[in-house]
Design a protein around this motif. Structure first.
Motif, short mmCIF file in Angstrom:
data_model
loop_
_atom_site.label_atom_id
_atom_site.label_comp_id
_atom_site.label_asym_id
_atom_site.label_seq_id
_atom_site.Cartn_x
_atom_site.Cartn_y
_atom_site.Cartn_z
N LYS A 63 -11.98 -9.28 8.80
CA LYS A 63 -12.59 -7.97 9.06
C LYS A 63 -11.69 -6.85 8.55
O LYS A 63 -12.16 -5.87 7.96
CB LYS A 63 -12.84 -7.83 10.56
CG LYS A 63 -13.54 -6.54 10.95
CD LYS A 63 -13.81 -6.50 12.44
CE LYS A 63 -14.50 -5.19 12.83
NZ LYS A 63 -14.76 -5.14 14.30
N LEU A 64 -10.37 -6.99 8.75
CA LEU A 64 -9.43 -5.98 8.25
C LEU A 64 -9.45 -5.94 6.72
O LEU A 64 -9.32 -4.87 6.11
CB LEU A 64 -8.02 -6.29 8.76
CG LEU A 64 -7.81 -6.14 10.27
CD1 LEU A 64 -6.43 -6.65 10.66
CD2 LEU A 64 -7.98 -4.68 10.69
N GLU A 65 -9.62 -7.12 6.12
CA GLU A 65 -9.65 -7.18 4.66
C GLU A 65 -10.88 -6.45 4.12
O GLU A 65 -10.80 -5.69 3.15
CB GLU A 65 -9.64 -8.63 4.19
CG GLU A 65 -9.57 -8.79 2.69
CD GLU A 65 -9.43 -10.24 2.27
OE1 GLU A 65 -9.38 -10.50 1.06
OE2 GLU A 65 -9.37 -11.12 3.15
N ARG A 66 -12.04 -6.67 4.76
CA ARG A 66 -13.25 -5.99 4.30
C ARG A 66 -13.17 -4.49 4.54
O ARG A 66 -13.61 -3.69 3.71
CB ARG A 66 -14.48 -6.56 5.04
CG ARG A 66 -14.88 -7.95 4.62
CD ARG A 66 -16.28 -8.28 5.11
NE ARG A 66 -16.40 -8.15 6.55
CZ ARG A 66 -16.18 -9.14 7.41
NH1 ARG A 66 -15.83 -10.34 6.95
NH2 ARG A 66 -16.30 -8.95 8.71
N ARG A 67 -12.60 -4.12 5.67
CA ARG A 67 -12.59 -2.70 6.07
C ARG A 67 -11.52 -1.90 5.35
O ARG A 67 -11.75 -0.75 4.94
CB ARG A 67 -12.39 -2.64 7.59
CG ARG A 67 -12.37 -1.25 8.18
CD ARG A 67 -12.27 -1.36 9.68
NE ARG A 67 -11.95 -0.09 10.31
CZ ARG A 67 -11.70 0.06 11.61
NH1 ARG A 67 -11.74 -1.02 12.40
NH2 ARG A 67 -11.41 1.24 12.11
N LEU A 68 -10.32 -2.50 5.16
CA LEU A 68 -9.18 -1.75 4.65
C LEU A 68 -8.60 -2.29 3.36
O LEU A 68 -7.67 -1.71 2.80
CB LEU A 68 -8.06 -1.72 5.72
CG LEU A 68 -8.45 -1.13 7.08
CD1 LEU A 68 -7.32 -1.35 8.08
CD2 LEU A 68 -8.77 0.36 6.96
N GLY A 69 -9.12 -3.44 2.90
CA GLY A 69 -8.59 -4.02 1.67
C GLY A 69 -7.22 -4.64 1.83
O GLY A 69 -6.44 -4.70 0.87
N VAL A 70 -6.92 -5.13 3.03
CA VAL A 70 -5.61 -5.71 3.31
C VAL A 70 -5.71 -7.22 3.25
O VAL A 70 -6.52 -7.82 3.97
CB VAL A 70 -5.11 -5.28 4.72
CG1 VAL A 70 -3.73 -5.87 4.98
CG2 VAL A 70 -5.08 -3.78 4.82
N ASP A 71 -4.90 -7.88 2.41
CA ASP A 71 -4.96 -9.33 2.32
C ASP A 71 -4.07 -9.98 3.37
O ASP A 71 -3.30 -9.31 4.09
CB ASP A 71 -4.58 -9.80 0.92
CG ASP A 71 -3.17 -9.39 0.52
OD1 ASP A 71 -2.37 -9.04 1.41
OD2 ASP A 71 -2.86 -9.42 -0.69
N HIS A 72 -4.17 -11.32 3.47
CA HIS A 72 -3.41 -12.06 4.48
C HIS A 72 -1.91 -11.90 4.27
O HIS A 72 -1.14 -11.87 5.23
CB HIS A 72 -3.80 -13.54 4.45
CG HIS A 72 -5.12 -13.83 5.11
ND1 HIS A 72 -6.22 -13.04 4.91
CD2 HIS A 72 -5.51 -14.82 5.96
CE1 HIS A 72 -7.24 -13.53 5.60
NE2 HIS A 72 -6.83 -14.61 6.25
N GLY A 73 -1.49 -11.81 3.00
CA GLY A 73 -0.06 -11.66 2.73
C GLY A 73 0.50 -10.39 3.34
O GLY A 73 1.61 -10.39 3.90
#
Length: 733
Positions: free
Chosen positions: A161-171
């Protein structure tokens, strides 16, 4: 020493358990319903504990221990219900237990449930993260890192959800975790159902309503035994639009107030989204949905929610009767007349009878509701009547259209009525008894007909999707012929009308008004049923064409016309229920019309306008039809005055199938029963078939089924009948 009696989940009909296993100290929590992986000969298979004991008939030193216990257990009451189904429907115990296991349990008992709880990576803000965000710790943050920490102030969030919302990857999240600014953890997460499946269906807005006197009286009769935690069974006989669902909703509310649970059964997956929407609107996330069109993981998550007590109402078709709910207070069987409640594969249980058994064992109330009761329910259950529609409007007028001498699919009056629907920007429902384009194809010159090479049935022409001739029994398909292979003629004729053909004709005739189709072809696609119903509901006008899926359970207030294209189709079948089914289909479809302020009407096309069942349906006279039908059944010794058991032998050779049923017939000693056959049935899926039919007094049926089961065991293991498959169907439909 604790002994577990384990029923192995194997398909072998000849195998009879349970088998004893020694429980080690580290598995002391094992009890009825626990699922175990056990050594079984040279195999490792799955088994269910059906009982425990302190000793065994086998010397302890010869007993082996289970390899491991699985996390997903089955409530003990469902184990008992599964074993009862195996006995009542002449099926192996493993198959009865298979009905109550968690979704995804391996076929044949190999391995553990395939559908595990979904685990996702969740990020949560730590105390150092709060300090960094407030600039009190001296930690340097990029703009994106600051945005992540700010988002987590609202609470933990999945990494995806954070990746979709903010463009933050797991790394990036792991780097924040390394600085102790966030905590990362794998957590179980429920799979979200599609909005239509969850009940987010565009349903007509419903203001709070006051009950009619008839509804109040019916609800009072239902609630009284619920409050006393006493089992009762009721037939809620109400005309279409009489408010049966509102009675169900208020009865469920009473159950929930007592901290108990409820099951609401519907006959078709097609009805589930709209029914679920009504219950979702009232009870929110307490409602779980179970049916076969959900994904495996989705079904497993819903099953776990019910087993763990997070959902206390289950809505779904027949398999929902096995919902793992505890402290059951109510089971509702909506549209109880529908034959879809009967399972057609082993074990061939009837969900209505299973619901009655489960309600009795749980001390729960059973409510079977319909506008067109079965004769079986009419003579055996206590009746609650809802004789009028809640809106005060009368039932729509029904007109029988004589099709004798007409060659077109639609009567001129029916075409005119559909044109009027278009001109008024209204809605109509058209029932066609056959799916596909045309029911059969033949050569006009030599008479050759196209039949399935595996089954003795004609192939149905399908044109809307894949341009094929298709068998509706085995799935065989072939290209549409351009000419006759026997005589070379190109005069290949297509006979009859299916849903696809009428859809195409009406789309052309009524354009640009939407024409939608709802049949088994549409139902094959995940979410297909809900999508069609959603489009029809939200459209300002339109026509819904379909098979019996469109005839019952739906509530569309703006439908002003209901049309039955061929009301006689069911009457042509050699079935003692033919008149009952025809009456039900016409009466149910009639009930879809005229629920809005503009009223409605019903047109029924028939070659036999004098048929008694059609005349009763045209008068909305269920009691009159059932009066004559019950007398006819009594005179001919058919249900509800007897119970039927059908035994079918299948083999690669007709003589072998006949030999099997003759041997079975010779082994049965049931003087109170009437045995019909053996007789041949048409070939199906490359197998020749022979059938026996037993008419049994209701009180003798348990012994009859047990005796048939023993005879089947002996015949199935006879060397000279090797390859014969035998199916037993108790209460066949």
């Amino acid at each position: 020493m604790k002994i577990a009696k384990v029923e192995p989940l194997t398909r072998a009909r000849a195998l009879r358990g349970p088998f004893d296993y020694r429980i080690p100290r580290e598995m002391e929590g094992v009890g009825v319903g626990t699922m175990l992986v056990v050594p079984f000969g040279r195999q490792r298979i799955l088994g269910v504990v059906v009982d425990t004991a302190g000793e065994s008939d086998v010397p302890v030193e010869r007993l082996v221990e289970p390899l491991r216990a699985l996390e997903s257990g089955v409530p003990a009451e469902l184990v008992r219900l599964g074993l009862w189904i195996a006995d009542a429907y002449c099926s192996p115990p493993a198959r009865g237990l298979g009905l109550v296991l968690p979704p995804g349990t391996g076929a044949g008992g190999r391995g553990s449930p395939a559908a595990r709880t979904r685990r996702v990576l969740v990020a949560e803000l730590t105390a150092p993260g709060w300090e960094a965000l407030e600039a009190t710790s001296g930690q340097r943050l990029t703009d994106r890192q600051r945005a992540v920490l700010a988002a987590l102030t609202e609470g933990p969030a999945p990494a995806t959800k954070l990746e979709r919302r903010l463009g933050v990857d797991h790394g990036s999240l792991r780097r924040l975790a390394a600085r102790d600014l966030v905590a990362l953890e794998l957590r179980g997460q429920r799979r979200e159902l599609a909005p239509a499946e969850r009940g987010a269906f565009t349903s007509p807005a419903r203001a709070a309503i006051s009950l009619t006197d008839a509804q109040r009286q019916a609800l009072g009769r239902i609630v009284a035994p619920i409050s006393e935690r006493r089992h009762e069974s009721f037939l809620l006989h109400g005309v279409t639009g009489s408010g049966k669902t509102e009675v169900y909703l208020r009865a469920v509310a009473t159950v929930l107030e007592q901290g108990r649970s409820a099951i609401v059964l519907v006959p078709e997956i097609a009805i589930t989204p709209q029914t679920a929407a009504r219950f979702e609107q009232r009870f929110g996330d307490q409602v779980a949905i179970m049916h076969s069109k959900l994904g495996l993981g989705e079904r497993y998550d819903e099953w776990r929610r019910m087993r763990d007590g997070h959902a206390r109402v289950c809505v779904g078709p027949r398999s929902a009767v096995f919902a793992p709910l505890s402290d059951l207070g109510l089971i509702v069987i909506d549209e109880e007349h529908d034959s879809a409640y009967k399972q057609e594969s082993d074990p061939r249980y009837d969900a209505r009878r299973v619901a009655g058994r489960r309600a009795r064992l749980a001390g729960a109330v059973l409510v079977a509701g319909t506008a067109t009761p079965r004769p079986e329910s009419w003579v055996s259950m206590r009746k609650l009547e809802l004789p009028q529609r809640v809106d005060g409007l009368g039932l729509p007028p029904v007109r029988l259209l004589d099709m004798r001498g007409l060659r077109h699919a639609l009567h001129p009056e029916a075409r005119a009525a559909l044109e009027e629907v278009k001109s008024r920007s209204a809605k109509a429902i058209v029932l066609v008894n056959r799916r596909g384009w045309s029911p059969f194809v033949d050569c006009r010159d030599c008479g050759r007909a196209w039949f399935c090479p595996r089954c003795e049935v004609s192939l149905t022409l399908h044109r809307a999707d894949d341009q094929t001739l298709r068998c509706h029994h085995c799935g065989h398909s072939e290209e549409i012929p351009s000419g006759c292979p026997d005589c070379g003629s190109t005069a290949v004729a297509r006979h009859g009308t299916g849903t696809q053909r009428l859809e195409a004709e009406l789309r052309e005739a009524l354009a640009p008004m939407p024409v939608l189709r709802l049949d088994a072809d549409a139902a094959q696609r995940k979410g297909g049923i809900a999508h069609v119903l959603e489009r029809f509901t939200s459209a300002s006008s339109g026509v819904l064409i379909g098979t019996q899926m469109v005839a019952q359970g739906h509530d569309f207030p703006d439908v002003e016309l209901a049309l039955v294209q061929d009301a006689d189709a069911g009457l042509r079948f050699p079935d003692f229920r033919a008149e009952e089914r025809t009456f039900t289909l016409v009466a149910q479809l009639a009930g879809r019309s005229g629920r809005g302020p503009n009223g409605g009407r019903v047109l029924v096309q028939t070659l036999n306008p004098q048929a008694g069942c059609l005349k009763h349906a045209a008068q909305h006279d269920a009691a009159g039809f059932l009066g004559t039908e019950v007398e006819r059944r009594k005179a001919l010794s058919y249900p509800p005055f007897v119970r039927l058991v059908r035994v079918i032998a299948r083999a690669a050779d007709q003589a072998v199938a006949d030999r099997a049923t003759k041997r079975l017939a010779g082994m049965l000693e049931l003087p109170a029963c009437q045995l019909l056959g053996p007789a041949p049935l048409y070939r199906l899926k490359d197998r020749y078939r022979s059938v026996l039919l037993l008419k049994s007094p209701p009180q003798e049926t348990t012994e009859a089924v047990a005796q048939i089961g023993r005879a089947v065991q002996q015949v199935a293991t006879a060397r000279e009948l090797n390859g014969v498959k035998i199916a037993v169907d108790v209460d066949p439909q």
